[in-house]
Design a protein around this motif. Structure first.
Motif, PDB file in Angstrom:
ATOM      1  N   THR A 137      51.554  84.311  58.720  1.00 24.62           N
ATOM      2  CA  THR A 137      52.411  83.382  58.001  1.00 24.62           C
ATOM      3  C   THR A 137      53.825  83.536  58.544  1.00 24.62           C
ATOM      4  OG1 THR A 137      53.026  84.960  56.270  1.00 24.62           O
ATOM      5  CG2 THR A 137      51.035  83.625  55.890  1.00 24.62           C
ATOM      6  N   PRO A 138      54.677  82.529  58.363  1.00 24.45           N
ATOM      7  CA  PRO A 138      56.072  82.682  58.770  1.00 24.45           C
ATOM      8  C   PRO A 138      56.729  83.897  58.116  1.00 24.45           C
ATOM      9  CG  PRO A 138      55.594  80.393  58.312  1.00 24.45           C
ATOM     10  CD  PRO A 138      54.380  81.173  57.883  1.00 24.45           C
ATOM     11  N   ALA A 139      56.429  84.108  56.820  1.00 27.16           N
ATOM     12  CA  ALA A 139      57.045  85.230  56.108  1.00 27.16           C
ATOM     13  C   ALA A 139      56.680  86.573  56.734  1.00 27.16           C
ATOM     14  CB  ALA A 139      56.624  85.198  54.639  1.00 27.16           C
ATOM     15  N   LYS A 140      55.436  86.704  57.176  1.00 29.42           N
ATOM     16  CA  LYS A 140      55.016  87.968  57.780  1.00 29.42           C
ATOM     17  C   LYS A 140      55.669  88.181  59.140  1.00 29.42           C
ATOM     18  CE  LYS A 140      50.682  88.510  55.261  1.00 29.42           C
ATOM     19  NZ  LYS A 140      49.213  88.643  55.339  1.00 29.42           N
ATOM     20  N   TYR A 141      55.825  87.094  59.896  1.00 30.46           N
ATOM     21  CA  TYR A 141      56.531  87.224  61.171  1.00 30.46           C
ATOM     22  C   TYR A 141      57.989  87.618  60.946  1.00 30.46           C
ATOM     23  CZ  TYR A 141      53.021  85.622  64.524  1.00 30.46           C
ATOM     24  OH  TYR A 141      51.923  85.530  65.353  1.00 30.46           O
ATOM     25  N   ILE A 142      58.609  87.016  59.958  1.00 27.95           N
ATOM     26  CA  ILE A 142      60.003  87.347  59.657  1.00 27.95           C
ATOM     27  C   ILE A 142      60.119  88.794  59.210  1.00 27.95           C
ATOM     28  CG2 ILE A 142      61.919  86.851  58.074  1.00 27.95           C
ATOM     29  CD1 ILE A 142      60.958  83.907  58.117  1.00 27.95           C
ATOM     30  N   GLU A 143      59.179  89.239  58.394  1.00 23.82           N
ATOM     31  CA  GLU A 143      59.200  90.619  57.920  1.00 23.82           C
ATOM     32  C   GLU A 143      59.065  91.594  59.092  1.00 23.82           C
ATOM     33  OE1 GLU A 143      56.963  93.298  54.487  1.00 23.82           O
ATOM     34  OE2 GLU A 143      55.959  91.573  55.367  1.00 23.82           O
TER      35      GLU A 143
END
Length: 225
Positions: A120-126
């Protein structure tokens, strides 16, 4: 040619035209409704962004997310691209010759399903935030400033994360900060800065860029807890 075909043959009691009309013509099949197209084949891997990359055209085509990581057999003609996995046809697209672009079927994307949440985008950002704050800001900008589905940016994110691991931390941070400053957060631009060791960027004028828009695919820091 007409006189030749209507002339009686020496060893047969009929002409070539008579033979054609009596035997060949009644057995002719109708012509195909469409023009014949040569078929080419290639084997490709379905990427985490739910796409196969047809290198001949430098174009991406989506495949149902269930086949991520699998080997796909791709048959393509002048007008069509067909994708097979395990002998079953899983996607058919009109062939597009636009380089670097995507042909997308929304239902193919992992973000459209509750069953597939590994990326997910959130996991990549994290992940990027943990590696380097400037990299996290770059990847956040990539997702928030784009109108494309998030999966189309996963390849860029993977490339940037890999580049970060193999680059001097100061050089990579400077490259990310420069990319953000000029709103050019692409893998190619950041890699070119890294390769030049960010030479000459101090002399560039400071651009006045708006902040990236809010985007529904991105969650705040509280969502990572």
């Amino acid at each position: 040619m007409k006189a030749h075909n209507q002339k009686r043959m020496q060893k047969h009691p009929f002409t070539r035209e008579e033979r054609f009309l009596a035997i060949d013509k009644p057995n002719l099949m109708p012509l195909p409704p469409t023009d014949f197209e040569i078929i080419s084949y290639t084997d490709l891997k379905v990427s985490p962004n739910c796409c196969v990359y047809l290198g001949r055209d430098q174009h991406y085509y989506t495949v149902p997310y269930q086949h991520i990581g699998k080997k796909a057999h791709v048959a393509y003609t002048r007008s069509l691209v067909k994708v097979y996995v395990d002998g079953e046809i899983v996607a058919t697209h009109a062939r597009d010759y636009a380089r670097g672009k995507y042909t997308i079927v929304e239902e193919h994307l992992a973000s459209k399903s509750r069953e597939y949440r590994a990326l997910t985008p959130a996991k990549y950002i994290e992940r990027a935030d943990r590696a380097l704050k400037a990299l996290g800001d770059v990847i956040r900008y990539i997702f928030t400033s784009s109108s494309m589905p998030p999966e189309t940016h996963y390849r860029t994110c993977d490339g940037l994360l890999s580049l970060q691991r193999s680059t001097d931390p100061l050089v990579f941070r400077t490259a990310c900060e420069t990319a953000l400053r000029y709103g050019r957060c692409s893998y190619g631009f950041i890699r070119s800065l890294v390769e030049s060791k960010c030479a000459g960027i101090s002399s560039l004028p400071q651009p006045d860029l708006p902040s990236p828009p809010e985007h529904g695919n991105i969650r705040g820091k509280s969502q990572f807890k």
